[in-house]
Design an enzyme around this catalytic site. Structure first.
Site, PDB file in Angstrom:
ATOM      1  N   GLY A  35     -72.932  80.894 -29.011  1.00 16.60           N
ATOM      2  CA  GLY A  35     -72.483  82.531 -29.046  1.00 16.60           C
ATOM      3  C   GLY A  35     -72.127  82.880 -27.606  1.00 16.60           C
ATOM      4  N   CYS A  36     -72.431  84.131 -27.487  1.00 11.80           N
ATOM      5  CA  CYS A  36     -72.007  84.744 -26.212  1.00 11.80           C
ATOM      6  C   CYS A  36     -73.125  84.077 -25.026  1.00 11.80           C
ATOM      7  CB  CYS A  36     -72.564  86.372 -26.356  1.00 11.80           C
ATOM      8  SG  CYS A  36     -72.397  87.084 -24.702  1.00 11.80           S
ATOM      9  N   TYR A  37     -72.504  83.614 -24.096  1.00  7.05           N
ATOM     10  CA  TYR A  37     -73.368  82.948 -23.112  1.00  7.05           C
ATOM     11  C   TYR A  37     -74.358  83.765 -22.390  1.00  7.05           C
ATOM     12  CZ  TYR A  37     -68.921  84.325 -20.473  1.00  7.05           C
ATOM     13  OH  TYR A  37     -67.917  84.839 -19.895  1.00  7.05           O
ATOM     14  N   CYS A  39     -76.431  85.539 -23.893  1.00  8.04           N
ATOM     15  CA  CYS A  39     -77.771  85.357 -24.431  1.00  8.04           C
ATOM     16  C   CYS A  39     -78.250  84.156 -24.240  1.00  8.04           C
ATOM     17  CB  CYS A  39     -77.430  85.569 -26.099  1.00  8.04           C
ATOM     18  SG  CYS A  39     -76.787  86.920 -26.529  1.00  8.04           S
TER      19      CYS A  39
END
EC number: 1.8.4.11
Length: 204
Positions: A35-37, A39
């Site tokens: 997912g979003c890096y 995070c």
């Protein structure tokens, strides 16, 4: 006398060779997409044994991708984090355990509200050891039926890692008051800190 000189010479040469021999590094790296890096980076930056967690891009074909390129979802790249860790402190099994705990490996090209191929769940391996380890952990999770839905995490060769723009690095640490950080990253951090309390760099 000549024999004594020869012995001394060989001993000196041997000691010199040993002093010049490169020390075996205890550092290893693995590249993960979950997912979003922002995070993924925030979590691994706090795992004991991790030397660095760098946000970047992997999996595409065109050279030197930018955030704008990757955000289209058409570049083939995924948002990834390259994790460098000390093998004397942590290991690949633990890295994977954290990975499959803090993101959902059953949602295709999506993590929460972040949708697109750039947010896919993937393990980018750089050698056969990492590839085999990734296949093993996924097979074990499937056999254990940990998830209600099928695991869609891909196992892809790491051909090239591109570091993301500077403002993406240490994003959570530098922007904790931002809504995305508070609503998306913070819950992941709280889950990680609770489940891996003994593995944190700073005990909380």
């Amino acid at each position: 006398m000549k024999k004594l000189l020869l012995v001394c010479l060989l001993a000196t040469t041997s000691l010199f060779a040993q002093s010049k021999a490169p020390k075996q590094s205890n550092l290893e790296s693995i590249t993960l997409a979950g997912g979003c890096y922002w995070c993924v980076e925030a979590v691994y930056e706090n795992l004991n044994g991790v030397q660095s967690a760098i946000s970047g891009y992997a999996g595409g074909k065109n050279a030197n991708p930018t955030y704008e390129d990757v955000s289209t979802g058409r570049s083939g790249y995924a948002e990834v984090v390259q994790i460098t860790y000390d093998k004397n402190v942590t290991n690949l099994d633990e890295i994977f355990k954290v990975f499959f705990t803090v993101h959902d490996p059953t949602t295709l090209n999506r993590q929460g509200a972040d949708v697109g191929t750039q947010y896919r769940s993937a393990i980018f391996y750089k050698n056969e050891i990492q590839k085999k380890a990734a296949q093993t952990v996924i097979n074990d999770l499937k056999k254990a039926k940990i998830y209600d839905s099928p695991i869609v995490t891909t196992i892809e060769p790491l051909t090239k890692f591109y570091k993301a723009e500077s403002y993406h690095q240490n994003y959570y640490e530098n922007n904790k008051t931002q809504p995305y950080c508070q609503m998306v990253i913070q819950p992941k951090m709280e889950k990680f800190e609770k489940l891996f309390k003994s593995k944190l760099k700073k005990q909380k």
